[in-house]
Write a protein that holds these residues in place. Structure first.
Motif, PDB file in Angstrom:
ATOM      1  N   ALA A   1      -0.895 -43.047 -62.070  1.00 55.19           N
ATOM      2  CA  ALA A   1      -1.116 -42.545 -63.428  1.00 55.19           C
ATOM      3  C   ALA A   1      -0.737 -43.586 -64.473  1.00 55.19           C
ATOM      4  CB  ALA A   1      -0.320 -41.258 -63.640  1.00 55.19           C
ATOM      5  N   GLY A   2       0.398 -44.273 -64.261  1.00 52.11           N
ATOM      6  CA  GLY A   2       0.845 -45.269 -65.233  1.00 52.11           C
ATOM      7  C   GLY A   2      -0.095 -46.448 -65.345  1.00 52.11           C
ATOM      8  N   VAL A   3      -0.547 -46.961 -64.207  1.00 54.69           N
ATOM      9  CA  VAL A   3      -1.484 -48.084 -64.224  1.00 54.69           C
ATOM     10  C   VAL A   3      -2.793 -47.673 -64.881  1.00 54.69           C
ATOM     11  CG1 VAL A   3      -2.852 -49.635 -62.779  1.00 54.69           C
ATOM     12  CG2 VAL A   3      -0.442 -49.218 -62.228  1.00 54.69           C
TER      13      VAL A   3
ATOM     14  N   VAL B   1      -6.623 -48.035 -69.345  1.00 51.97           N
ATOM     15  CA  VAL B   1      -7.436 -47.379 -70.387  1.00 51.97           C
ATOM     16  C   VAL B   1      -7.021 -47.872 -71.768  1.00 51.97           C
ATOM     17  CG1 VAL B   1      -7.937 -45.169 -71.502  1.00 51.97           C
ATOM     18  CG2 VAL B   1      -7.954 -45.341 -69.000  1.00 51.97           C
ATOM     19  N   ALA B   2      -5.710 -48.004 -71.977  1.00 57.55           N
ATOM     20  CA  ALA B   2      -5.212 -48.473 -73.276  1.00 57.55           C
ATOM     21  C   ALA B   2      -5.690 -49.894 -73.560  1.00 57.55           C
ATOM     22  CB  ALA B   2      -3.687 -48.409 -73.299  1.00 57.55           C
ATOM     23  N   GLU B   3      -5.683 -50.742 -72.545  1.00 61.23           N
ATOM     24  CA  GLU B   3      -6.150 -52.115 -72.740  1.00 61.23           C
ATOM     25  C   GLU B   3      -7.639 -52.157 -73.046  1.00 61.23           C
ATOM     26  OE1 GLU B   3      -4.936 -55.261 -70.144  1.00 61.23           O
ATOM     27  OE2 GLU B   3      -3.112 -54.227 -69.544  1.00 61.23           O
TER      28      GLU B   3
ATOM     29  N   ALA C   1      -7.276 -53.127 -76.535  1.00 60.10           N
ATOM     30  CA  ALA C   1      -7.074 -54.525 -76.143  1.00 60.10           C
ATOM     31  C   ALA C   1      -5.615 -54.880 -75.895  1.00 60.10           C
ATOM     32  CB  ALA C   1      -7.662 -55.466 -77.185  1.00 60.10           C
ATOM     33  N   ALA C   2      -4.769 -53.882 -75.689  1.00 62.24           N
ATOM     34  CA  ALA C   2      -3.356 -54.128 -75.405  1.00 62.24           C
ATOM     35  C   ALA C   2      -2.773 -52.890 -74.727  1.00 62.24           C
ATOM     36  CB  ALA C   2      -2.578 -54.443 -76.676  1.00 62.24           C
ATOM     37  N   PRO C   3      -1.864 -53.059 -73.783  1.00 64.26           N
ATOM     38  CA  PRO C   3      -1.247 -51.893 -73.134  1.00 64.26           C
ATOM     39  C   PRO C   3      -0.288 -51.178 -74.081  1.00 64.26           C
ATOM     40  CG  PRO C   3      -0.192 -53.909 -72.381  1.00 64.26           C
ATOM     41  CD  PRO C   3      -1.363 -54.336 -73.234  1.00 64.26           C
ATOM     42  N   LEU C   4       0.022 -49.937 -73.761  1.00 60.11           N
ATOM     43  CA  LEU C   4       0.985 -49.182 -74.551  1.00 60.11           C
ATOM     44  C   LEU C   4       2.400 -49.708 -74.307  1.00 60.11           C
ATOM     45  CD1 LEU C   4      -0.268 -45.524 -73.842  1.00 60.11           C
ATOM     46  CD2 LEU C   4      -0.774 -46.952 -75.850  1.00 60.11           C
ATOM     47  N   ALA C   5       3.301 -49.423 -75.220  1.00 63.70           N
ATOM     48  CA  ALA C   5       4.713 -49.740 -75.006  1.00 63.70           C
ATOM     49  C   ALA C   5       5.198 -48.959 -73.783  1.00 63.70           C
ATOM     50  CB  ALA C   5       5.527 -49.369 -76.234  1.00 63.70           C
TER      51      ALA C   5
END
Length: 205
Positions: A76-78, A83-85, A89-93
């Motif tokens: 789920a985290g990956v 999806v955020a990237e 264009a950047a992962p979530l905190a």
């Protein structure tokens, strides 16, 4: 891709994956920890409620359940970070991604745990209480067991599942050498007490 998993936004999921693999190795080498109920009776009145919802209401061993949870959390985290990237264009905190992964992973694990309990045979007969090891014979694996200085011993339960336990002599002045066969007579917490087979008390048994 490997370098990406070592970055801070992905680190909680990398750690969860490593822990999951470690638990899997423990199960694989046959210590049987997932099949031994060390008095972990969690709130009987919660049975059928929260525990069922979490997938712990059946006879699924806790280590199998935990491995499933860690796997669902990692996936789920990956997925959330990917999806955020793609979206911004950047992962979530990592705190935000971790919170989301706990929610989604927990939901996924509810279904995964129920499925595992159905497809993995024998759990309802192989999950035992540590008291079930009493009156069983064990073999001291290494060291000499003395009072206050337990040694590792292997015992096979009635289902043929091997367990490694810590054993001390039942009598204060006794010492049980490596390789000896003993009869487990009582326990105190996770520590078991035994009589060696050459004990005079057992010669008439």
């Amino acid at each position: 891709m490997l370098e990406q998993f070592l970055t801070v936004p992905y680190l909680p999921f990398t750690i969860a994956c490593v822990v999951m693999i470690g638990i899997g190795l423990i199960e694989a080498i046959g210590l049987g920890l997932g099949h031994l109920d060390l008095d972990g009776d969690v709130g009987g009145d919660m049975h059928g409620g929260v525990l069922d919802w979490l997938g712990l209401g059946g006879e699924l061993p806790i280590l199998i359940w935990l491995t499933s949870l860690l796997g669902c959390f990692t996936v789920a985290g990956v997925a959330i970070q990917q999806v955020a990237e793609g979206w911004r264009a950047a992962p979530l905190a990592w705190p935000l991604a971790t919170a989301g992964a706990l929610l989604v992973g927990g939901l996924l694990n509810t279904f995964a745990a129920r499925m595992l309990a159905r497809i993995i045979p024998g759990f309802e007969t192989s999950v035992i209480s540590s008291d079930d090891l009493l009156r069983q014979r064990a073999t001291v694996l290494e060291g000499t067991a003395r009072r206050g200085a337990p040694a590792r011993a292997k015992v096979v339960d009635r289902h043929g599942q091997a367990h490694v336990i810590m054993v001390e002599p039942h009598d204060d002045r006794d010492a049980i050498a490596s390789g000896s066969t003993v009869l487990i007579v009582r326990r105190d917490g996770a520590r078991f007490f035994a009589l060696a087979d050459d004990d005079t008390f057992l010669r008439s048994i």
